[in-house]
Write a protein that holds these residues in place. Structure first.
Motif, PDB file in Angstrom:
ATOM      1  N   ARG A  87     -76.417 -78.894 -59.832  1.00  0.00           N
ATOM      2  CA  ARG A  87     -75.325 -79.125 -58.866  1.00  0.00           C
ATOM      3  C   ARG A  87     -74.321 -77.987 -58.882  1.00  0.00           C
ATOM      4  N   CYS A 116     -76.359 -74.554 -57.455  1.00  0.00           N
ATOM      5  CA  CYS A 116     -76.931 -74.552 -56.115  1.00  0.00           C
ATOM      6  C   CYS A 116     -75.847 -74.245 -55.082  1.00  0.00           C
ATOM      7  N   LEU A 133     -75.858 -74.851 -51.954  1.00  0.00           N
ATOM      8  CA  LEU A 133     -75.783 -75.924 -50.965  1.00  0.00           C
ATOM      9  C   LEU A 133     -75.743 -77.269 -51.687  1.00  0.00           C
ATOM     10  N   LEU A 183     -76.771 -80.618 -53.250  1.00  0.00           N
ATOM     11  CA  LEU A 183     -78.066 -81.141 -53.704  1.00  0.00           C
ATOM     12  C   LEU A 183     -78.263 -82.525 -53.116  1.00  0.00           C
ATOM     13  N   THR A 184     -79.340 -82.705 -52.385  1.00  0.00           N
ATOM     14  CA  THR A 184     -79.629 -84.015 -51.807  1.00  0.00           C
ATOM     15  C   THR A 184     -80.479 -84.824 -52.784  1.00  0.00           C
ATOM     16  N   TYR A 244     -84.012 -83.618 -54.046  1.00  0.00           N
ATOM     17  CA  TYR A 244     -83.963 -82.519 -55.003  1.00  0.00           C
ATOM     18  C   TYR A 244     -83.531 -83.032 -56.376  1.00  0.00           C
ATOM     19  N   ASN A 294     -84.485 -70.569 -56.931  1.00  0.00           N
ATOM     20  CA  ASN A 294     -85.158 -71.758 -57.451  1.00  0.00           C
ATOM     21  C   ASN A 294     -84.594 -72.112 -58.818  1.00  0.00           C
ATOM     22  N   LEU A 348     -84.677 -75.455 -54.774  1.00  0.00           N
ATOM     23  CA  LEU A 348     -83.335 -75.983 -54.521  1.00  0.00           C
ATOM     24  C   LEU A 348     -83.046 -75.777 -53.043  1.00  0.00           C
ATOM     25  N   PRO A 349     -82.116 -76.523 -52.481  1.00  0.00           N
ATOM     26  CA  PRO A 349     -81.771 -76.282 -51.075  1.00  0.00           C
ATOM     27  C   PRO A 349     -81.359 -74.819 -50.879  1.00  0.00           C
ATOM     28  N   GLY A 350     -81.923 -74.193 -49.873  1.00  0.00           N
ATOM     29  CA  GLY A 350     -81.596 -72.806 -49.580  1.00  0.00           C
ATOM     30  C   GLY A 350     -82.500 -71.803 -50.268  1.00  0.00           C
ATOM     31  N   SER A 351     -83.335 -72.248 -51.205  1.00  0.00           N
ATOM     32  CA  SER A 351     -84.257 -71.312 -51.859  1.00  0.00           C
ATOM     33  C   SER A 351     -85.424 -71.044 -50.922  1.00  0.00           C
TER      34      SER A 351
END
Length: 175
Positions: free
Chosen positions: A31, A34, A36, A38-39, A42, A78, A134-137
């Motif tokens: 968290r 990242c 963005l 984290l949803t 993920y 990542n 991860l989001p955005g990777s």
């Protein structure tokens, strides 16, 4: 620079509670690192992989000493996880029966990760490594697509950039 990427490492005792401790610390790190939010998917993936790797180390390495958990953010964005223990026994990929309660851990790690592997450590023991998105990777396919798109763009006065072909694969039926 690679050495500026976030990383964290700690040791846990080979007891069942260690999986929960590792889950909480890994989720907190993800968290924080990242870019963005984290949803839930993920977060679930991170908690599952950490739980499986630490639980396997606790269960199968037992009295072989403490377990080390290492995390870092890769250059592609990542989340990398390494769980090391004192046992030199390789992880065993099993095909459990429908009624068995265990034996699916490595299959879950493989399904949840971009990649995973294990290696013997030179000083003894082993390390199991998993890389999670991860989001955005960018995945390898996404990075290749972005590189190809950039190569198609032209700047007036400059030659058109062409992606280099690093290797050739033989095509069946072509001489």
């Amino acid at each position: 620079m690679l050495w500026d990427l976030p990383q964290e490492s700690w040791t846990v005792e080979p007891v069942p509670q260690s999986a929960g401790i590792a889950r909480r610390r890994a989720l907190r790190a993800a968290r924080l690192w990242c870019p963005l939010p984290l949803t839930e998917p993920y977060e679930d993936r991170i908690m599952l992989v950490i739980s499986e790797l630490v639980t396997n180390a606790v269960r199968h390495a037992g009295d072989a000493g403490p377990i080390t958990v290492s995390l870092w953010l890769t250059p592609r964005g990542n989340f990398a996880v390494v769980v090391s223990d004192g046992s030199s026994q390789p992880p065993v990929w099993r095909k459990p029966g429908a009624d068995e309660e265990s034996g699916r851990g490595l299959a879950l790690v493989a399904k949840s990760s971009i990649a995973w592997e294990w290696r013997r450590r030179s000083g003894g023991g082993k390390s199991v490594h998993a890389t999670l998105p991860l989001p955005g990777s960018l995945t390898v396919a996404e990075r290749a697509k972005a590189t190809a798109a950039a190569a198609r763009r032209t700047v007036p006065g400059l030659p058109v950039a062409r992606p280099r072909q690093l290797f050739q694969l033989p095509i069946q039926g072509v001489a």
